[in-house]
Design a protein around this motif. Structure first.
Motif, short mmCIF file in Angstrom:
data_model
loop_
_atom_site.label_atom_id
_atom_site.label_comp_id
_atom_site.label_asym_id
_atom_site.label_seq_id
_atom_site.Cartn_x
_atom_site.Cartn_y
_atom_site.Cartn_z
N PHE A 29 0.82 -1.21 0.00
CA PHE A 29 0.00 0.00 0.00
C PHE A 29 0.85 1.26 0.00
N TYR A 30 2.06 1.19 0.59
CA TYR A 30 2.95 2.34 0.58
C TYR A 30 3.39 2.67 -0.85
N TYR A 31 3.82 1.65 -1.58
CA TYR A 31 4.24 1.88 -2.96
C TYR A 31 3.06 2.28 -3.84
N THR A 32 1.90 1.71 -3.56
CA THR A 32 0.70 2.11 -4.31
C THR A 32 0.38 3.57 -4.07
N LEU A 90 3.23 11.58 4.52
CA LEU A 90 2.73 12.08 5.78
C LEU A 90 1.52 11.27 6.26
N ILE A 91 0.62 10.94 5.35
CA ILE A 91 -0.54 10.12 5.74
C ILE A 91 -0.08 8.74 6.20
N ALA A 92 0.86 8.15 5.45
CA ALA A 92 1.36 6.82 5.81
C ALA A 92 2.00 6.82 7.19
N TYR A 93 2.60 7.96 7.56
CA TYR A 93 3.28 8.02 8.85
C TYR A 93 2.36 8.38 10.01
N LEU A 94 1.08 8.12 9.81
CA LEU A 94 0.14 8.19 10.93
C LEU A 94 0.20 6.94 11.80
N TRP A 95 0.93 5.89 11.32
CA TRP A 95 0.90 4.62 12.05
C TRP A 95 1.42 4.70 13.48
N PRO A 96 2.44 5.52 13.82
CA PRO A 96 2.84 5.56 15.23
C PRO A 96 1.71 6.09 16.13
N LEU A 97 1.01 7.13 15.66
CA LEU A 97 -0.11 7.65 16.43
C LEU A 97 -1.21 6.62 16.57
N LEU A 98 -1.49 5.88 15.48
CA LEU A 98 -2.54 4.86 15.52
C LEU A 98 -2.16 3.72 16.48
N ILE A 99 -0.87 3.38 16.54
CA ILE A 99 -0.43 2.35 17.49
C ILE A 99 -0.75 2.77 18.92
N GLY A 118 -4.40 7.51 -4.11
CA GLY A 118 -3.13 7.49 -3.41
C GLY A 118 -3.29 7.80 -1.93
N TYR A 119 -4.15 8.77 -1.62
CA TYR A 119 -4.39 9.12 -0.22
C TYR A 119 -4.99 7.93 0.54
N LEU A 120 -5.95 7.27 -0.08
CA LEU A 120 -6.59 6.12 0.56
C LEU A 120 -5.59 4.99 0.77
N ALA A 121 -4.73 4.76 -0.24
CA ALA A 121 -3.71 3.72 -0.10
C ALA A 121 -2.76 4.03 1.04
N ALA A 122 -2.40 5.31 1.19
CA ALA A 122 -1.51 5.71 2.28
C ALA A 122 -2.19 5.50 3.63
N ALA A 123 -3.49 5.80 3.70
CA ALA A 123 -4.23 5.61 4.95
C ALA A 123 -4.31 4.12 5.29
N VAL A 124 -4.55 3.28 4.28
CA VAL A 124 -4.58 1.83 4.51
C VAL A 124 -3.21 1.33 4.94
N CYS A 125 -2.17 1.93 4.37
CA CYS A 125 -0.80 1.60 4.75
C CYS A 125 -0.58 1.84 6.24
N ALA A 126 -0.97 3.02 6.72
CA ALA A 126 -0.82 3.34 8.14
C ALA A 126 -1.66 2.42 9.00
N LEU A 127 -2.87 2.13 8.55
CA LEU A 127 -3.77 1.25 9.29
C LEU A 127 -3.21 -0.18 9.34
N THR A 128 -2.60 -0.61 8.25
CA THR A 128 -2.05 -1.97 8.17
C THR A 128 -0.93 -2.18 9.18
N TRP A 129 0.04 -1.26 9.20
CA TRP A 129 1.19 -1.46 10.11
C TRP A 129 0.80 -1.29 11.57
N SER A 130 -0.07 -0.32 11.86
CA SER A 130 -0.50 -0.14 13.25
C SER A 130 -1.31 -1.34 13.73
#
Length: 298
Positions: free
Chosen positions: A81-84, A96-105, A151-163
């Motif tokens: 999802f990050y590359y997408t 920046l959207i993808a790097y929401l994962w620390p906050l989501l954790i 792309g924004y949605l993919a980045a959000a899913v990326c953050a959601l996936t890792w968290s």
């Protein structure tokens, strides 16, 4: 293993992820999924090789399908999802959207048994997010455009996936870290399929680029997954989440040190924000350490 030691072990993953941009830049023009196939394959081999002097460790691969779904979905899904996102949106906004994962954790950790979300966890994470925004945008701000919605949605899913992977891994604390080797090898296979479907093959041009690929596989896309598994399962996951914002800062400082970037005032402010946020989020853990010292040395 104490919670503090496990947290420190998990934080070494953040230190290794700080090398991701440098090694990727030095790896030449190898396409993303081809690079991921090579590096995750090498990361998986790290575990396989270690089994030669640890009889029975390979048995960690015998896990129910939910464990495999979580492990492979977390490691491969995050990168997919990050590359997408990068293919379908400007890198600044997507990153920046993808790097929401620390906050989501930090937020999701409140759902775990025995965990309690406090104000300083949220405040520390938000400070880290602010610092990361400065690093990613260079202090110039950013704008969202509807044409990049995919792309924004993919980045959000990326953050959601890792968290989700990081937090839910704690629910499978009994799964040995050796299983990560299997997740890496499965992720490498899926990456190879994506490469064949979407990319043209480009091999590293010289020994320097091959060394960069090896560095990626040994550390940011290899050993980092193993130590992160230890951290999220046995450490203070809220402190780890907030401290993870150090990765983009350290990455930027390393790029500057090696001539791939330029120092600027946003970097200085980001350094203060991310460091302050991590210390604030770790307030309880640091206080417990002080209390222990006070008892041992009255």
């Amino acid at each position: 293993m104490t919670v503090r030691l496990a947290t420190l072990i998990g934080f070494t993953a953040v230190l290794m992820w700080a090398l991701l941009a440098l090694f990727t830049a030095a790896s030449g023009k190898v396409p993303p999924f081809q690079l991921l196939a090579l590096t995750m394959g090498l990361g998986g081999l790290i575990g396989v090789v270690s089994w030669t002097w640890r009889p029975g460790a390979a048995g960690a691969l015998i896990q129910p399908w939910p464990v495999w779904l979580l492990g492979v979905g977390g490691l491969f899904g995050y990168h997919f999802f990050y590359y997408t996102a990068l293919r379908n949106a400007p890198p600044v906004e997507a990153g920046l959207i993808a790097y929401l994962w620390p906050l989501l954790i930090v937020v999701f950790s409140a759902l775990l048994p025995g965990e309690r979300l406090r104000w300083f966890h949220i405040a520390g994470s938000l400070l880290g997010l602010f610092g990361t925004a400065l690093i990613v945008t260079g202090g110039r701000g950013f704008a969202f455009n509807a044409e990049y919605t995919t792309g924004y949605l993919a980045a959000a899913v990326c953050a959601l996936t890792w968290s989700t992977y990081s937090v839910v891994s704690r629910r499978f604390a009994g799964v040995p870290t050796d299983a990560v080797a299997g997740f890496c090898l499965a992720g490498a296979a899926l990456s190879a399929v994506c490469h064949l479907l979407f990319e043209q093959t480009v091999w590293p041009a010289d020994a320097g680029e091959w060394l960069a690929v090896a560095g990626l596989g040994l550390m940011p896309v290899g050993a980092a997954f193993y130590v992160w598994d230890v951290g999220v399962k046995k450490g203070d996951i809220q402190v780890l989440g907030a401290a993870s914002y150090a990765a983009p800062l350290l990455s930027t400082l390393i790029l500057i040190a090696f001539g791939f970037g330029v120092a600027s005032w946003p970097v200085v402010i980001a350094c203060l924000a991310i460091t302050g946020g991590a210390v604030l989020a770790a307030k309880d853990m640091l206080r417990r350490r002080s209390d222990v010292r006070a008892i041992e040395h009255p």
